[in-house]
Design a protein around this motif. Structure first.
Motif, PDB file in Angstrom:
ATOM      1  N   LEU A  89      -5.355  -8.101   7.670  1.00 12.36           N
ATOM      2  CA  LEU A  89      -6.106  -6.883   7.992  1.00 12.36           C
ATOM      3  C   LEU A  89      -6.749  -7.020   9.361  1.00 12.36           C
ATOM      4  O   LEU A  89      -7.227  -8.092   9.728  1.00 12.36           O
ATOM      5  N   LEU A 146     -13.133  -7.478   5.681  1.00 12.47           N
ATOM      6  CA  LEU A 146     -13.299  -6.883   4.365  1.00 12.47           C
ATOM      7  C   LEU A 146     -13.566  -8.008   3.386  1.00 12.47           C
ATOM      8  O   LEU A 146     -12.961  -9.080   3.483  1.00 12.47           O
ATOM      9  N   GLU A 174      -8.457   6.159   5.537  1.00 11.60           N
ATOM     10  CA  GLU A 174      -8.123   5.116   6.517  1.00 11.60           C
ATOM     11  C   GLU A 174      -8.196   3.697   5.944  1.00 11.60           C
ATOM     12  O   GLU A 174      -7.322   2.877   6.204  1.00 11.60           O
ATOM     13  N   SER A 175      -9.198   3.419   5.132  1.00  8.16           N
ATOM     14  CA  SER A 175      -9.344   2.066   4.576  1.00  8.16           C
ATOM     15  C   SER A 175      -8.157   1.693   3.691  1.00  8.16           C
ATOM     16  O   SER A 175      -7.657   0.566   3.761  1.00  8.16           O
ATOM     17  N   GLU A 176      -7.682   2.633   2.875  1.00 10.46           N
ATOM     18  CA  GLU A 176      -6.536   2.362   2.019  1.00 10.46           C
ATOM     19  C   GLU A 176      -5.242   2.329   2.836  1.00 10.46           C
ATOM     20  O   GLU A 176      -4.353   1.522   2.557  1.00 10.46           O
ATOM     21  N   TYR A 219      -9.987  -1.679  -3.568  1.00 12.30           N
ATOM     22  CA  TYR A 219      -8.989  -0.844  -2.891  1.00 12.30           C
ATOM     23  C   TYR A 219      -7.604  -1.014  -3.511  1.00 12.30           C
ATOM     24  O   TYR A 219      -6.881  -0.043  -3.723  1.00 12.30           O
ATOM     25  N   ARG A 231      -9.442  -5.532  10.276  1.00  9.16           N
ATOM     26  CA  ARG A 231     -10.896  -5.396  10.184  1.00  9.16           C
ATOM     27  C   ARG A 231     -11.407  -6.256   9.034  1.00  9.16           C
ATOM     28  O   ARG A 231     -10.675  -6.503   8.073  1.00  9.16           O
ATOM     29  N   ASP A 280      -4.962   1.270   5.889  1.00  6.36           N
ATOM     30  CA  ASP A 280      -4.926  -0.041   6.553  1.00  6.36           C
ATOM     31  C   ASP A 280      -4.313  -1.103   5.642  1.00  6.36           C
ATOM     32  O   ASP A 280      -3.508  -1.933   6.078  1.00  6.36           O
TER      33      ASP A 280
END
Length: 124
Positions: A34, A38, A9-11, A46, A36, A13
């Motif tokens: 983004l 970071l 999910e993080s990648e 990432y 969220r 996004d």
């Protein structure tokens, strides 16, 4: 796509930001877009990982690294859709649709739109 590769999910996004940019995008712009928080160092980790996985290309323009996708959004969508359908619903579109409908994720309008699309496919 060359091979079946799902992103965590993080990648994903980050890739969504890059795909929506419609052109090369720099890390500060990615951070800004983004949804969220970071840190810059986490983002760079990432981005490096996405380069290693061959999802992103990095080009230095002046003093700024610009990132562009190597995998098309549509290709990733198809691959992930097929993977989810196969893994969670035994390849059954009917089971998938039933799960969405029973879960309240599909409205009557959605069902009508889907039916119209299927009718169009049938005519082709």
């Amino acid at each position: 796509m060359r091979e079946s590769r799902s992103l965590p999910e993080s990648e994903l996004d980050i890739m969504l930001v890059v795909w929506r940019a419609e052109g090369p995008v720099a890390a500060p712009e990615i951070l800004e877009r983004l949804e969220r928080p970071l840190t810059a160092s986490a983002l760079h980790s990432y981005l490096k990982r996405l380069e290693e996985k061959k999802f992103l290309a990095c080009e230095k323009i002046g003093k700024v690294n610009q990132y562009r996708p190597l995998v098309a959004w549509e290709a990733y969508q198809r691959q992930e859709g097929t993977s989810i359908l196969r893994k969670l619903y035994a390849g059954s579109l009917k089971r998938f649709t039933a799960a969405l409908y029973d879960g309240g994720a599909l409205t009557g309008a959605d069902v009508e739109e889907l039916q119209a699309y299927l009718d169009t496919l049938k005519e082709e």
